[in-house]
Motif scaffolding. Structure first.
Motif, PDB file in Angstrom:
ATOM      1  N   GLY A 159       0.798  -1.216   0.000  1.00  0.00           N
ATOM      2  CA  GLY A 159       0.000   0.000   0.000  1.00  0.00           C
ATOM      3  C   GLY A 159       0.828   1.262   0.000  1.00  0.00           C
ATOM      4  N   TYR A 160       2.089   1.170  -0.381  1.00  0.00           N
ATOM      5  CA  TYR A 160       2.970   2.339  -0.414  1.00  0.00           C
ATOM      6  C   TYR A 160       2.695   3.137  -1.674  1.00  0.00           C
ATOM      7  N   LYS A 161       2.544   4.436  -1.525  1.00  0.00           N
ATOM      8  CA  LYS A 161       2.342   5.303  -2.687  1.00  0.00           C
ATOM      9  C   LYS A 161       3.582   6.156  -2.882  1.00  0.00           C
ATOM     10  N   LYS A 162       4.031   6.245  -4.120  1.00  0.00           N
ATOM     11  CA  LYS A 162       5.224   7.024  -4.416  1.00  0.00           C
ATOM     12  C   LYS A 162       4.929   8.508  -4.216  1.00  0.00           C
ATOM     13  N   PRO A 163       5.883   9.254  -3.679  1.00  0.00           N
ATOM     14  CA  PRO A 163       5.667  10.696  -3.516  1.00  0.00           C
ATOM     15  C   PRO A 163       5.682  11.396  -4.873  1.00  0.00           C
ATOM     16  N   LEU A 164       5.060  12.591  -4.906  1.00  0.00           N
ATOM     17  CA  LEU A 164       4.997  13.350  -6.155  1.00  0.00           C
ATOM     18  C   LEU A 164       6.389  13.772  -6.601  1.00  0.00           C
ATOM     19  N   LEU A 165       7.198  14.271  -5.670  1.00  0.00           N
ATOM     20  CA  LEU A 165       8.587  14.619  -5.962  1.00  0.00           C
ATOM     21  C   LEU A 165       9.514  13.686  -5.186  1.00  0.00           C
ATOM     22  N   PRO A 166      10.514  13.139  -5.848  1.00  0.00           N
ATOM     23  CA  PRO A 166      11.458  12.291  -5.116  1.00  0.00           C
ATOM     24  C   PRO A 166      12.204  13.093  -4.055  1.00  0.00           C
ATOM     25  N   TYR A 167      12.738  12.388  -3.074  1.00  0.00           N
ATOM     26  CA  TYR A 167      13.421  13.023  -1.947  1.00  0.00           C
ATOM     27  C   TYR A 167      14.610  13.848  -2.411  1.00  0.00           C
ATOM     28  N   TRP A 168      15.394  13.333  -3.364  1.00  0.00           N
ATOM     29  CA  TRP A 168      16.583  14.047  -3.822  1.00  0.00           C
ATOM     30  C   TRP A 168      16.200  15.334  -4.536  1.00  0.00           C
ATOM     31  N   LEU A 169      15.050  15.335  -5.249  1.00  0.00           N
ATOM     32  CA  LEU A 169      14.616  16.534  -5.946  1.00  0.00           C
ATOM     33  C   LEU A 169      14.162  17.604  -4.947  1.00  0.00           C
ATOM     34  N   LYS A 170      13.510  17.188  -3.863  1.00  0.00           N
ATOM     35  CA  LYS A 170      13.127  18.140  -2.822  1.00  0.00           C
ATOM     36  C   LYS A 170      14.367  18.799  -2.218  1.00  0.00           C
ATOM     37  N   ARG A 171      15.383  18.002  -1.969  1.00  0.00           N
ATOM     38  CA  ARG A 171      16.609  18.518  -1.368  1.00  0.00           C
ATOM     39  C   ARG A 171      17.296  19.505  -2.304  1.00  0.00           C
ATOM     40  N   VAL A 172      17.354  19.172  -3.593  1.00  0.00           N
ATOM     41  CA  VAL A 172      17.976  20.076  -4.575  1.00  0.00           C
ATOM     42  C   VAL A 172      17.185  21.376  -4.666  1.00  0.00           C
ATOM     43  N   LEU A 173      15.869  21.283  -4.645  1.00  0.00           N
ATOM     44  CA  LEU A 173      15.048  22.501  -4.698  1.00  0.00           C
ATOM     45  C   LEU A 173      15.271  23.379  -3.466  1.00  0.00           C
ATOM     46  N   VAL A 174      15.363  22.785  -2.286  1.00  0.00           N
ATOM     47  CA  VAL A 174      15.606  23.566  -1.068  1.00  0.00           C
ATOM     48  C   VAL A 174      16.963  24.258  -1.159  1.00  0.00           C
ATOM     49  N   ILE A 175      17.982  23.554  -1.619  1.00  0.00           N
ATOM     50  CA  ILE A 175      19.311  24.167  -1.750  1.00  0.00           C
ATOM     51  C   ILE A 175      19.283  25.295  -2.767  1.00  0.00           C
TER      52      ILE A 175
END
Length: 155
Positions: free
Chosen positions: A123-139
């Motif tokens: 029942g795992y649903k993939k997130p809309l943005l991958p974790y690495w992309l979130k981190r790059v966007l924050v940086i």
């Protein structure tokens, strides 16, 4: 006299530890020579004993792998003990733009499909943005903010 079928006589698979170590390191020629010299037997008899030990070892490894796979719920069809025959190539009509994938790519695709099916079962649903992309966007946002502040101060 010469025995044409060495399989018919019983084979003693008990080997010295030094020979077993050589077999595990894939130094079969040296293992055969050493066994023949140590026990004063012919090279053919030594080879038969070492081959019998190898097959016994392979069978034990396959049984262990099967029990582990059964405990983890992996079907027996998914386990292939012979890596040369596990993927059959389909020889369909040639298509100009189609790139044929290698065995390792097909193996990775099947692994990825298996992981995806396991995650779907849980029942795992993939997130809309991958974790690495979130981190790059924050940086990137932090860098833009720092550059904007520096431009306002020194600009």
């Amino acid at each position: 006299m010469f025995n044409p079928d060495p399989i018919t006589k019983p084979v003693n698979t008990k080997l010295p530890k030094a020979i077993i170590t050589m077999i595990e390191k894939n130094n079969l020629v040296m293992a055969i020579k050493t066994l023949a010299a140590d026990e004063n037997i012919s090279m053919d008899e030594a080879k038969v004993r070492i081959d019998a030990y190898e097959t016994k070892l392979k069978i034990e490894q396959q049984q262990k792998l099967s029990t582990i796979a059964n405990k983890q719920g992996i079907p027996n069809q998914a386990i292939s003990f012979d890596r040369e025959q596990d993927i059959e190539e389909d020889s369909g009509p040639l298509v100009k733009n189609r790139v044929k994938s290698t065995k390792s790519e097909q193996g990775f695709k099947s692994l990825q499909a298996g992981v995806d099916s396991q995650l779907n079962d849980l029942g795992y649903k993939k997130p809309l943005l991958p974790y690495w992309l979130k981190r790059v966007l924050v940086i990137a946002i932090i860098m833009l903010g720092v550059f904007w502040i520096l431009w306002r101060v020194f600009g």
